[in-house]
Scaffold this motif. Structure first.
Motif, mmCIF file in Angstrom:
data_model
loop_
_atom_site.group_PDB
_atom_site.id
_atom_site.type_symbol
_atom_site.label_atom_id
_atom_site.label_comp_id
_atom_site.label_asym_id
_atom_site.label_seq_id
_atom_site.Cartn_x
_atom_site.Cartn_y
_atom_site.Cartn_z
ATOM 1 N N ALA A 23 4.758 -38.059 21.231
ATOM 2 C CA ALA A 23 4.075 -38.472 19.988
ATOM 3 C C ALA A 23 4.872 -38.084 18.753
ATOM 4 C CB ALA A 23 2.665 -37.879 19.930
ATOM 5 N N LEU A 24 6.190 -38.264 18.816
ATOM 6 C CA LEU A 24 7.011 -37.977 17.625
ATOM 7 C C LEU A 24 6.887 -39.137 16.644
ATOM 8 C CD1 LEU A 24 10.240 -36.612 19.353
ATOM 9 C CD2 LEU A 24 8.317 -35.314 18.440
ATOM 10 N N PHE A 25 6.987 -38.818 15.348
ATOM 11 C CA PHE A 25 6.894 -39.882 14.337
ATOM 12 C C PHE A 25 8.209 -40.648 14.329
ATOM 13 C CE2 PHE A 25 4.248 -36.335 12.588
ATOM 14 C CZ PHE A 25 3.034 -36.890 12.971
ATOM 15 N N ASP A 26 8.144 -41.934 14.701
ATOM 16 C CA ASP A 26 9.404 -42.674 14.839
ATOM 17 C C ASP A 26 9.999 -43.096 13.501
ATOM 18 O OD1 ASP A 26 7.518 -44.607 14.300
ATOM 19 O OD2 ASP A 26 7.548 -45.481 16.303
#
Lengths: 266, 278
Positions: free
Chosen positions: A92-95
Protein backbone atom coordinates in the motif's frame (compact mmCIF):
# COMPACT_ATOMS: atom_id res chain seq x y z
CA UNK A 1 -3.11 -3.62 36.53
CA UNK A 2 -2.41 -1.62 33.38
CA UNK A 3 -4.95 -1.45 30.63
CA UNK A 4 -4.25 -3.77 27.65
CA UNK A 5 -3.16 -2.18 24.40
CA UNK A 6 -5.83 -4.14 22.51
CA UNK A 7 -9.01 -5.69 23.88
CA UNK A 8 -11.25 -7.56 21.44
CA UNK A 9 -14.51 -8.96 22.82
CA UNK A 10 -16.85 -11.31 20.95
CA UNK A 11 -16.23 -9.76 17.55
CA UNK A 12 -18.21 -11.03 14.56
CA UNK A 13 -17.58 -10.02 10.97
CA UNK A 14 -19.08 -11.26 7.70
CA UNK A 15 -19.01 -10.01 4.11
CA UNK A 16 -22.45 -10.81 2.76
CA UNK A 17 -22.98 -14.51 3.36
CA UNK A 18 -19.23 -15.15 3.87
CA UNK A 19 -18.45 -15.47 7.55
CA UNK A 20 -14.95 -14.27 8.45
CA UNK A 21 -14.80 -13.89 12.23
CA UNK A 22 -17.18 -15.59 14.58
CA UNK A 23 -17.02 -14.33 18.14
CA UNK A 24 -13.31 -13.63 18.47
CA UNK A 25 -11.97 -12.42 21.84
CA UNK A 26 -8.36 -11.44 22.34
CA UNK A 27 -6.37 -9.25 24.73
CA UNK A 28 -2.88 -7.92 24.14
CA UNK A 29 -0.89 -6.35 26.99
CA UNK A 30 1.14 -3.22 26.37
CA UNK A 31 4.70 -3.79 25.23
CA UNK A 32 4.11 -7.43 24.25
CA UNK A 33 4.36 -9.10 20.86
CA UNK A 34 1.67 -11.40 19.55
CA UNK A 35 1.88 -13.39 16.33
CA UNK A 36 -1.24 -14.41 14.41
CA UNK A 37 -1.13 -17.52 12.27
CA UNK A 38 -3.75 -19.56 10.49
CA UNK A 39 -4.74 -20.97 7.11
CA UNK A 40 -5.33 -18.60 4.19
CA UNK A 41 -8.58 -16.61 4.40
CA UNK A 42 -8.97 -17.31 8.11
CA UNK A 43 -9.52 -13.60 8.84
CA UNK A 44 -6.08 -12.55 10.13
CA UNK A 45 -5.80 -9.40 7.98
CA UNK A 46 -9.45 -8.53 8.64
CA UNK A 47 -8.78 -8.74 12.38
CA UNK A 48 -5.87 -6.29 12.01
CA UNK A 49 -8.03 -3.89 10.01
CA UNK A 50 -10.75 -4.10 12.68
CA UNK A 51 -8.17 -3.15 15.34
CA UNK A 52 -7.27 0.01 13.36
CA UNK A 53 -10.91 0.89 12.68
CA UNK A 54 -10.35 0.47 8.93
CA UNK A 55 -13.26 -1.98 9.02
CA UNK A 56 -16.16 -2.08 11.46
CA UNK A 57 -17.33 -5.36 13.06
CA UNK A 58 -20.92 -6.54 12.71
CA UNK A 59 -21.03 -7.21 16.47
CA UNK A 60 -18.67 -7.06 19.42
CA UNK A 61 -16.37 -4.53 21.04
CA UNK A 62 -12.84 -3.42 20.28
CA UNK A 63 -10.75 -1.15 22.50
CA UNK A 64 -7.31 0.16 21.61
CA UNK A 65 -5.39 1.92 24.41
CA UNK A 66 -8.65 1.97 26.35
CA UNK A 67 -10.48 3.79 23.55
CA UNK A 68 -13.58 2.19 22.05
CA UNK A 69 -13.32 2.23 18.27
CA UNK A 70 -16.53 0.50 17.21
CA UNK A 71 -18.96 2.99 15.68
CA UNK A 72 -16.49 5.85 15.96
CA UNK A 73 -16.54 8.47 13.19
CA UNK A 74 -13.65 8.50 10.71
CA UNK A 75 -12.66 12.02 11.71
CA UNK A 76 -12.39 10.98 15.39
CA UNK A 77 -10.23 7.94 14.65
CA UNK A 78 -7.34 10.05 13.25
CA UNK A 79 -5.56 10.76 16.57
CA UNK A 80 -5.71 7.08 17.59
CA UNK A 81 -4.47 5.87 14.20
CA UNK A 82 -1.44 8.16 14.47
CA UNK A 83 -0.42 6.03 17.48
CA UNK A 84 -0.52 2.91 15.28
CA UNK A 85 1.93 1.94 12.57
CA UNK A 86 0.79 -0.57 9.98
CA UNK A 87 2.57 -2.60 7.35
CA UNK A 88 0.02 -3.72 4.75
CA UNK A 89 0.18 -7.15 3.16
CA UNK A 90 0.45 -5.63 -0.34
CA UNK A 91 2.65 -2.72 0.78
CA UNK A 92 0.00 0.00 0.00
CA UNK A 93 2.75 2.46 -0.89
CA UNK A 94 1.66 5.77 -2.41
CA UNK A 95 2.55 5.41 -6.07
CA UNK A 96 2.52 9.18 -6.65
CA UNK A 97 5.27 9.76 -4.04
CA UNK A 98 8.97 8.88 -3.95
CA UNK A 99 10.42 6.42 -1.44
CA UNK A 100 11.55 9.29 0.80
CA UNK A 101 8.17 11.03 0.63
CA UNK A 102 6.39 7.75 1.42
CA UNK A 103 8.42 7.24 4.58
CA UNK A 104 8.13 10.91 5.59
CA UNK A 105 4.33 10.90 5.10
CA UNK A 106 3.30 9.73 8.63
CA UNK A 107 5.69 12.26 10.20
CA UNK A 108 4.33 15.13 8.10
CA UNK A 109 0.73 14.21 8.78
CA UNK A 110 1.09 13.22 12.43
CA UNK A 111 1.87 15.06 15.66
CA UNK A 112 0.04 18.17 14.39
CA UNK A 113 2.95 18.64 12.00
CA UNK A 114 5.24 20.05 14.69
CA UNK A 115 8.49 18.36 13.60
CA UNK A 116 11.12 20.45 11.83
CA UNK A 117 12.20 19.66 8.28
CA UNK A 118 15.65 18.62 9.54
CA UNK A 119 14.21 16.20 12.12
CA UNK A 120 11.95 14.58 9.53
CA UNK A 121 14.80 14.27 7.01
CA UNK A 122 17.11 12.75 9.66
CA UNK A 123 14.54 10.22 10.83
CA UNK A 124 13.62 9.23 7.28
CA UNK A 125 17.29 8.83 6.30
CA UNK A 126 17.97 6.72 9.44
CA UNK A 127 14.96 4.49 8.72
CA UNK A 128 15.93 3.98 5.10
CA UNK A 129 19.49 3.13 6.16
CA UNK A 130 18.12 0.64 8.70
CA UNK A 131 16.07 -1.22 6.08
CA UNK A 132 18.95 -1.13 3.59
CA UNK A 133 17.44 1.38 1.20
CA UNK A 134 19.87 4.28 1.49
CA UNK A 135 20.38 5.67 -2.00
CA UNK A 136 16.83 4.83 -3.13
CA UNK A 137 15.25 7.98 -1.68
CA UNK A 138 14.34 9.59 -5.01
CA UNK A 139 12.94 6.45 -6.63
CA UNK A 140 9.23 6.05 -7.32
CA UNK A 141 7.66 2.90 -5.91
CA UNK A 142 7.07 1.54 -9.43
CA UNK A 143 10.86 1.31 -9.83
CA UNK A 144 11.24 -1.00 -6.80
CA UNK A 145 11.22 -4.78 -6.53
CA UNK A 146 8.68 -6.56 -4.30
CA UNK A 147 11.21 -7.00 -1.49
CA UNK A 148 12.24 -3.33 -1.64
CA UNK A 149 8.60 -2.26 -1.51
CA UNK A 150 8.14 -4.42 1.58
CA UNK A 151 11.12 -2.72 3.23
CA UNK A 152 9.77 0.77 2.36
CA UNK A 153 6.48 -0.34 3.94
CA UNK A 154 8.32 -1.40 7.10
CA UNK A 155 10.19 1.93 7.20
CA UNK A 156 6.90 3.84 6.84
CA UNK A 157 5.19 1.76 9.55
CA UNK A 158 8.00 2.29 12.08
CA UNK A 159 9.29 5.79 11.31
CA UNK A 160 6.93 7.53 13.74
CA UNK A 161 7.82 5.21 16.67
CA UNK A 162 4.17 4.21 17.02
CA UNK A 163 2.93 2.70 20.30
CA UNK A 164 1.25 -0.18 18.46
CA UNK A 165 2.73 -1.65 15.30
CA UNK A 166 0.86 -4.12 13.11
CA UNK A 167 2.85 -6.13 10.58
CA UNK A 168 0.84 -8.00 7.97
CA UNK A 169 3.31 -10.49 6.46
CA UNK A 170 6.57 -8.57 7.11
CA UNK A 171 8.73 -11.25 5.48
CA UNK A 172 6.61 -12.21 2.47
CA UNK A 173 8.61 -11.81 -0.72
CA UNK A 174 11.95 -11.57 1.08
CA UNK A 175 14.85 -14.02 0.85
CA UNK A 176 15.83 -15.93 4.05
CA UNK A 177 18.81 -13.68 4.85
CA UNK A 178 16.82 -10.46 4.41
CA UNK A 179 13.95 -12.03 6.38
CA UNK A 180 16.26 -12.62 9.33
CA UNK A 181 17.70 -9.10 9.05
CA UNK A 182 14.21 -7.61 8.95
CA UNK A 183 13.10 -9.56 12.03
CA UNK A 184 16.31 -8.50 13.84
CA UNK A 185 15.49 -4.89 12.93
CA UNK A 186 11.88 -5.24 14.11
CA UNK A 187 13.09 -6.78 17.42
CA UNK A 188 15.61 -3.97 17.94
CA UNK A 189 12.94 -1.36 17.17
CA UNK A 190 10.51 -2.94 19.59
CA UNK A 191 13.16 -3.13 22.31
CA UNK A 192 13.97 0.57 21.76
CA UNK A 193 10.41 1.90 21.64
CA UNK A 194 8.64 -0.66 23.84
CA UNK A 195 5.82 -0.77 21.30
CA UNK A 196 3.08 -3.38 21.34
CA UNK A 197 3.33 -5.60 18.26
CA UNK A 198 0.72 -7.62 16.40
CA UNK A 199 2.28 -9.59 13.55
CA UNK A 200 0.87 -11.91 10.91
CA UNK A 201 3.18 -14.23 9.03
CA UNK A 202 3.09 -17.49 7.12
CA UNK A 203 6.76 -17.99 8.00
CA UNK A 204 5.98 -19.44 11.44
CA UNK A 205 9.61 -20.27 12.32
CA UNK A 206 10.81 -16.69 11.74
CA UNK A 207 7.71 -15.27 13.44
CA UNK A 208 8.23 -17.49 16.50
CA UNK A 209 11.70 -16.03 16.93
CA UNK A 210 10.27 -12.52 17.01
CA UNK A 211 7.04 -12.64 19.05
CA UNK A 212 6.32 -13.69 22.65
CA UNK A 213 3.08 -15.53 21.96
CA UNK A 214 1.27 -16.96 18.96
CA UNK A 215 -2.49 -17.20 18.41
CA UNK A 216 -3.91 -19.65 15.88
CA UNK A 217 -7.02 -18.60 13.94
CA UNK A 218 -9.10 -21.41 12.57
CA UNK A 219 -12.74 -21.78 11.58
CA UNK A 220 -13.30 -18.04 12.24
CA UNK A 221 -12.10 -18.25 15.87
CA UNK A 222 -8.93 -18.18 17.94
CA UNK A 223 -8.57 -21.85 18.75
CA UNK A 224 -5.17 -21.70 20.45
CA UNK A 225 -2.89 -19.16 22.10
CA UNK A 226 0.43 -20.06 23.64
CA UNK A 227 4.14 -19.29 23.93
CA UNK A 228 5.89 -18.77 20.61
CA UNK A 229 8.97 -20.73 21.65
CA UNK A 230 7.04 -24.00 22.00
CA UNK A 231 4.53 -23.54 19.19
CA UNK A 232 5.72 -26.60 17.26
CA UNK A 233 4.86 -28.76 20.28
CA UNK A 234 1.55 -27.06 21.06
CA UNK A 235 -1.04 -29.33 22.74
CA UNK A 236 -3.54 -28.51 19.98
CA UNK A 237 -3.24 -31.01 17.12
CA UNK A 238 -4.44 -28.45 14.53
CA UNK A 239 -1.66 -26.05 15.49
CA UNK A 240 0.98 -28.78 15.48
CA UNK A 241 -0.03 -29.94 12.02
CA UNK A 242 -0.14 -26.36 10.67
CA UNK A 243 3.25 -25.39 12.14
CA UNK A 244 4.99 -28.60 11.12
CA UNK A 245 3.35 -28.68 7.69
CA UNK A 246 2.20 -32.29 8.06
CA UNK A 247 -0.07 -33.56 5.28
CA UNK A 248 -1.99 -35.91 7.60
CA UNK A 249 -3.99 -34.55 10.52
CA UNK A 250 -7.20 -32.77 11.51
CA UNK A 251 -6.55 -29.81 9.16
CA UNK A 252 -6.51 -32.29 6.30
CA UNK A 253 -10.23 -32.95 6.56
CA UNK A 254 -11.60 -29.84 8.17
CA UNK A 255 -9.78 -26.94 6.51
CA UNK A 256 -11.63 -24.75 4.00
CA UNK A 257 -10.86 -26.10 0.54
CA UNK A 258 -8.43 -28.63 2.00
CA UNK A 259 -10.43 -31.66 0.90
CA UNK A 260 -10.49 -30.62 -2.76
CA UNK A 261 -6.79 -29.69 -2.65
CA UNK A 262 -6.07 -33.05 -1.14
CA UNK A 263 -8.00 -34.81 -3.94
CA UNK A 264 -6.00 -32.85 -6.55
CA UNK A 265 -2.70 -33.96 -5.00
CA UNK A 266 -3.79 -37.59 -4.90
CA UNK B 1 -41.91 -15.21 -7.45
CA UNK B 2 -40.75 -14.64 -3.87
CA UNK B 3 -37.14 -14.76 -5.10
CA UNK B 4 -37.88 -11.99 -7.60
CA UNK B 5 -39.50 -9.85 -4.91
CA UNK B 6 -36.50 -10.49 -2.66
CA UNK B 7 -34.09 -9.52 -5.46
CA UNK B 8 -36.10 -6.37 -6.17
CA UNK B 9 -36.12 -5.43 -2.50
CA UNK B 10 -32.40 -6.06 -2.22
CA UNK B 11 -31.72 -3.91 -5.31
CA UNK B 12 -33.88 -1.12 -3.88
CA UNK B 13 -32.02 -1.30 -0.57
CA UNK B 14 -28.65 -1.14 -2.34
CA UNK B 15 -29.84 1.92 -4.26
CA UNK B 16 -30.96 3.65 -1.06
CA UNK B 17 -27.65 2.79 0.65
CA UNK B 18 -25.71 4.15 -2.35
CA UNK B 19 -27.79 7.34 -2.23
CA UNK B 20 -27.05 7.80 1.48
CA UNK B 21 -23.33 7.14 0.88
CA UNK B 22 -23.27 9.66 -2.00
CA UNK B 23 -24.92 12.23 0.25
CA UNK B 24 -22.27 11.54 2.93
CA UNK B 25 -19.47 12.06 0.39
CA UNK B 26 -21.07 15.36 -0.62
CA UNK B 27 -21.43 16.59 2.99
CA UNK B 28 -17.90 15.39 3.88
CA UNK B 29 -16.48 17.19 0.83
CA UNK B 30 -18.12 20.48 1.82
CA UNK B 31 -16.87 19.95 5.40
CA UNK B 32 -13.42 19.18 3.97
CA UNK B 33 -13.39 22.47 2.01
CA UNK B 34 -14.26 24.31 5.25
CA UNK B 35 -11.54 22.42 7.16
CA UNK B 36 -9.06 23.32 4.41
CA UNK B 37 -9.79 27.03 4.84
CA UNK B 38 -9.51 26.88 8.64
CA UNK B 39 -6.29 24.80 8.39
CA UNK B 40 -4.59 27.53 6.32
CA UNK B 41 -3.99 29.37 9.60
CA UNK B 42 -2.35 26.33 11.22
CA UNK B 43 1.17 26.03 9.77
CA UNK B 44 3.10 24.95 12.84
CA UNK B 45 6.37 23.11 12.12
CA UNK B 46 7.60 21.62 8.89
CA UNK B 47 4.82 19.02 8.89
CA UNK B 48 2.17 21.76 8.86
CA UNK B 49 3.95 23.63 6.08
CA UNK B 50 4.59 20.41 4.15
CA UNK B 51 0.90 19.51 4.37
CA UNK B 52 -0.06 23.00 3.20
CA UNK B 53 2.40 23.04 0.34
CA UNK B 54 1.39 19.52 -0.73
CA UNK B 55 -2.28 20.55 -0.68
CA UNK B 56 -1.52 23.62 -2.78
CA UNK B 57 0.59 21.76 -5.32
CA UNK B 58 -2.10 19.07 -5.57
CA UNK B 59 -4.70 21.78 -6.26
CA UNK B 60 -2.51 23.27 -9.00
CA UNK B 61 -1.97 19.78 -10.47
CA UNK B 62 -5.72 19.18 -10.52
CA UNK B 63 -6.46 22.61 -12.05
CA UNK B 64 -4.03 21.71 -14.83
CA UNK B 65 -5.33 18.16 -15.29
CA UNK B 66 -9.00 19.13 -15.27
CA UNK B 67 -8.76 22.52 -16.98
CA UNK B 68 -5.76 22.89 -19.28
CA UNK B 69 -5.85 19.31 -20.53
CA UNK B 70 -9.54 19.63 -21.44
CA UNK B 71 -9.26 22.83 -23.48
CA UNK B 72 -8.65 21.25 -26.92
CA UNK B 73 -11.36 18.62 -26.33
CA UNK B 74 -13.94 21.24 -25.28
CA UNK B 75 -13.04 23.73 -28.03
CA UNK B 76 -13.27 21.16 -30.83
CA UNK B 77 -16.49 19.57 -29.54
CA UNK B 78 -18.39 22.75 -28.76
CA UNK B 79 -17.09 24.48 -31.89
CA UNK B 80 -18.38 21.64 -34.06
CA UNK B 81 -21.72 21.60 -32.26
CA UNK B 82 -22.06 25.39 -32.72
CA UNK B 83 -21.51 24.97 -36.45
CA UNK B 84 -24.03 22.12 -36.76
CA UNK B 85 -26.68 23.91 -34.72
CA UNK B 86 -26.34 27.16 -36.68
CA UNK B 87 -26.31 25.34 -40.00
CA UNK B 88 -29.48 23.41 -39.16
CA UNK B 89 -31.25 26.51 -37.79
CA UNK B 90 -30.40 28.56 -40.89
CA UNK B 91 -31.38 25.68 -43.19
CA UNK B 92 -34.84 25.36 -41.60
CA UNK B 93 -35.38 29.12 -41.41
CA UNK B 94 -34.36 29.47 -45.05
CA UNK B 95 -37.03 26.96 -46.06
CA UNK B 96 -39.76 28.66 -43.98
CA UNK B 97 -39.14 32.42 -43.80
CA UNK B 98 -35.67 33.17 -45.16
CA UNK B 99 -35.13 35.60 -42.27
CA UNK B 100 -31.84 34.96 -40.46
CA UNK B 101 -31.88 38.08 -38.30
CA UNK B 102 -32.82 36.22 -35.08
CA UNK B 103 -30.51 33.23 -35.48
CA UNK B 104 -27.48 34.73 -33.71
CA UNK B 105 -29.32 36.30 -30.78
CA UNK B 106 -31.44 33.19 -30.11
CA UNK B 107 -28.44 30.90 -30.42
CA UNK B 108 -26.56 33.04 -27.89
CA UNK B 109 -29.47 32.90 -25.46
CA UNK B 110 -29.63 29.15 -25.84
CA UNK B 111 -25.88 28.77 -25.40
CA UNK B 112 -25.75 30.90 -22.25
CA UNK B 113 -28.82 29.50 -20.54
CA UNK B 114 -28.33 25.87 -21.51
CA UNK B 115 -25.98 24.45 -24.10
CA UNK B 116 -22.74 26.15 -23.04
CA UNK B 117 -22.55 24.85 -19.46
CA UNK B 118 -24.42 21.58 -20.10
CA UNK B 119 -22.39 20.42 -23.10
CA UNK B 120 -19.14 21.45 -21.41
CA UNK B 121 -20.19 19.48 -18.33
CA UNK B 122 -21.08 16.42 -20.41
CA UNK B 123 -17.64 16.52 -21.98
CA UNK B 124 -15.97 16.95 -18.58
CA UNK B 125 -18.06 14.13 -17.11
CA UNK B 126 -16.59 11.71 -19.64
CA UNK B 127 -12.99 12.92 -19.56
CA UNK B 128 -12.54 14.10 -15.98
CA UNK B 129 -15.10 11.83 -14.27
CA UNK B 130 -13.45 8.72 -15.70
CA UNK B 131 -9.99 9.96 -14.67
CA UNK B 132 -11.00 10.74 -11.09
CA UNK B 133 -12.75 7.39 -10.63
CA UNK B 134 -9.84 5.42 -12.12
CA UNK B 135 -7.26 7.22 -9.96
CA UNK B 136 -9.17 6.93 -6.69
CA UNK B 137 -10.44 3.42 -7.54
CA UNK B 138 -6.93 2.08 -8.13
CA UNK B 139 -5.80 3.63 -4.83
CA UNK B 140 -8.74 1.92 -3.14
CA UNK B 141 -8.02 -1.57 -4.45
CA UNK B 142 -4.29 -1.30 -3.65
CA UNK B 143 -5.09 -0.24 -0.04
CA UNK B 144 -3.47 3.19 -0.52
CA UNK B 145 -6.68 4.76 0.81
CA UNK B 146 -6.34 2.62 3.97
CA UNK B 147 -2.71 3.74 4.25
CA UNK B 148 -3.87 7.38 4.07
CA UNK B 149 -6.41 6.69 6.80
CA UNK B 150 -3.70 5.08 8.94
CA UNK B 151 -1.71 8.32 8.78
CA UNK B 152 -4.74 10.13 10.20
CA UNK B 153 -5.60 11.65 6.82
CA UNK B 154 -9.21 11.84 5.68
CA UNK B 155 -9.28 10.44 2.12
CA UNK B 156 -12.05 12.83 1.11
CA UNK B 157 -9.98 15.85 2.24
CA UNK B 158 -6.87 14.56 0.54
CA UNK B 159 -8.32 13.19 -2.69
CA UNK B 160 -11.75 14.65 -3.43
CA UNK B 161 -11.51 18.21 -2.05
CA UNK B 162 -8.72 19.38 -4.44
CA UNK B 163 -10.54 17.82 -7.40
CA UNK B 164 -13.80 19.41 -6.23
CA UNK B 165 -12.30 22.93 -6.02
CA UNK B 166 -10.42 22.50 -9.33
CA UNK B 167 -13.54 21.23 -11.09
CA UNK B 168 -15.66 24.13 -9.77
CA UNK B 169 -13.15 26.71 -11.02
CA UNK B 170 -12.34 25.03 -14.31
CA UNK B 171 -15.95 24.17 -15.14
CA UNK B 172 -16.73 27.91 -15.12
CA UNK B 173 -13.65 28.80 -17.17
CA UNK B 174 -14.17 26.04 -19.71
CA UNK B 175 -17.88 26.82 -20.06
CA UNK B 176 -17.06 30.48 -20.84
CA UNK B 177 -14.43 29.39 -23.37
CA UNK B 178 -16.63 26.65 -24.87
CA UNK B 179 -19.62 28.97 -25.17
CA UNK B 180 -17.53 31.66 -26.85
CA UNK B 181 -16.10 29.15 -29.33
CA UNK B 182 -19.56 27.68 -29.97
CA UNK B 183 -20.99 31.12 -30.71
CA UNK B 184 -18.03 32.19 -32.85
CA UNK B 185 -18.15 28.93 -34.84
CA UNK B 186 -21.88 29.49 -35.36
CA UNK B 187 -21.22 33.04 -36.58
CA UNK B 188 -18.62 31.84 -39.10
CA UNK B 189 -20.97 29.11 -40.37
CA UNK B 190 -23.82 31.62 -40.74
CA UNK B 191 -21.59 34.06 -42.64
CA UNK B 192 -19.89 31.61 -45.01
CA UNK B 193 -22.78 29.18 -45.60
CA UNK B 194 -25.76 31.53 -45.58
CA UNK B 195 -24.23 35.01 -45.98
CA UNK B 196 -25.52 36.29 -42.63
CA UNK B 197 -23.95 39.61 -41.69
CA UNK B 198 -21.78 39.22 -38.52
CA UNK B 199 -23.22 42.48 -37.15
CA UNK B 200 -26.67 40.88 -37.29
CA UNK B 201 -25.50 37.53 -35.91
CA UNK B 202 -23.44 38.78 -32.96
CA UNK B 203 -26.37 40.47 -31.26
CA UNK B 204 -26.26 40.62 -27.45
CA UNK B 205 -29.48 42.58 -27.00
CA UNK B 206 -31.55 39.55 -25.91
CA UNK B 207 -29.23 38.63 -23.06
CA UNK B 208 -30.49 39.51 -19.58
CA UNK B 209 -28.67 39.21 -16.23
CA UNK B 210 -30.91 36.23 -15.39
CA UNK B 211 -29.31 34.28 -18.27
CA UNK B 212 -25.86 34.97 -16.88
CA UNK B 213 -26.99 33.98 -13.36
CA UNK B 214 -28.39 30.71 -14.72
CA UNK B 215 -25.11 30.14 -16.59
CA UNK B 216 -23.05 30.55 -13.40
CA UNK B 217 -25.45 28.49 -11.26
CA UNK B 218 -25.37 25.61 -13.75
CA UNK B 219 -21.58 25.73 -13.99
CA UNK B 220 -21.23 25.56 -10.21
CA UNK B 221 -23.79 22.76 -9.88
CA UNK B 222 -22.16 20.66 -12.60
CA UNK B 223 -18.67 21.47 -11.36
CA UNK B 224 -19.63 20.20 -7.90
CA UNK B 225 -21.54 17.11 -9.10
CA UNK B 226 -18.90 15.62 -11.42
CA UNK B 227 -16.01 15.15 -8.92
CA UNK B 228 -18.35 14.06 -6.13
CA UNK B 229 -20.09 11.38 -8.21
CA UNK B 230 -16.78 10.24 -9.75
CA UNK B 231 -14.99 10.25 -6.38
CA UNK B 232 -17.84 8.33 -4.80
CA UNK B 233 -17.61 5.68 -7.55
CA UNK B 234 -13.83 5.47 -7.07
CA UNK B 235 -14.19 5.00 -3.31
CA UNK B 236 -16.68 2.16 -3.92
CA UNK B 237 -14.24 0.21 -6.14
CA UNK B 238 -13.71 -3.34 -4.88
CA UNK B 239 -11.43 -6.24 -5.74
CA UNK B 240 -8.85 -5.60 -8.44
CA UNK B 241 -8.62 -4.07 -11.92
CA UNK B 242 -12.14 -5.25 -12.71
CA UNK B 243 -13.41 -3.16 -9.79
CA UNK B 244 -11.56 -0.11 -11.12
CA UNK B 245 -13.13 -0.67 -14.54
CA UNK B 246 -16.56 -0.89 -12.96
CA UNK B 247 -15.91 2.33 -10.99
CA UNK B 248 -14.81 4.18 -14.13
CA UNK B 249 -17.86 3.13 -16.11
CA UNK B 250 -20.17 3.96 -13.21
CA UNK B 251 -18.51 7.38 -12.84
CA UNK B 252 -19.08 8.30 -16.51
CA UNK B 253 -22.68 7.12 -16.46
CA UNK B 254 -23.41 8.61 -13.02
CA UNK B 255 -21.85 12.02 -13.61
CA UNK B 256 -23.44 12.38 -17.09
CA UNK B 257 -26.79 11.42 -15.58
CA UNK B 258 -26.27 13.92 -12.75
CA UNK B 259 -25.61 16.68 -15.31
CA UNK B 260 -28.81 15.87 -17.23
CA UNK B 261 -30.94 15.72 -14.06
CA UNK B 262 -29.43 18.95 -12.71
CA UNK B 263 -30.00 20.64 -16.07
CA UNK B 264 -33.65 19.68 -15.96
CA UNK B 265 -34.10 20.80 -12.34
CA UNK B 266 -32.26 24.11 -12.77
CA UNK B 267 -33.92 24.97 -16.09
CA UNK B 268 -37.38 24.12 -14.71
CA UNK B 269 -36.67 26.16 -11.55
CA UNK B 270 -35.46 29.11 -13.62
CA UNK B 271 -38.59 28.98 -15.80
CA UNK B 272 -40.78 28.81 -12.71
CA UNK B 273 -38.97 31.70 -10.99
CA UNK B 274 -39.17 33.91 -14.09
CA UNK B 275 -42.80 33.00 -14.79
CA UNK B 276 -41.82 31.36 -18.08
CA UNK B 277 -40.07 34.48 -19.38
CA UNK B 278 -36.51 33.18 -19.46
Amino acid sequence: MTEPAIRISEVHKAYGSRRVLDGISLDLARGTKLGLIGPAASGKSVLCKLVCGLEQPDRGEIEVFGERIVGKREVDLGPLRRRIGMLFQNYALFDFLTVEQNVAFPLEQGAAGTLSAETIAERVAARLRAVGLAGSEAKLTAELSGGMKKRVGIARATVADAELVIYDEPSAGLDPVTTQKIYDLLSADQARTGATVLAISSDVAALAGFVDEIAFLYDHRVVYRGPAATIADAPNALVRQFVRGDLEGPLDQAGPGMASLDRSIK
Amino acid sequence: MSNRIEALGSAALSLVRAGVELWRVYVSTIAGVMRGFSRRKDRRGHGGRARQSRAQSELVRQLHAIGNKSIVFIVITLGALGMVMTYQACLQLGRVTGDYSQVGSQLLRLIISDFGPTLTAMMLATRVGAGIAAEIGSMKVTEQIDALRMSGVLPIDYLIVPRFIACLVMMLMLAVLGSAVMYAAGGLTAKYSFGVNPNTFFDLSFIRPRHLVLFVVKCLAYGAAIPIVAGFCGLRARGSSEGVGWATTAAVIGSSFAVIVLDFILSASALWLTGGDL
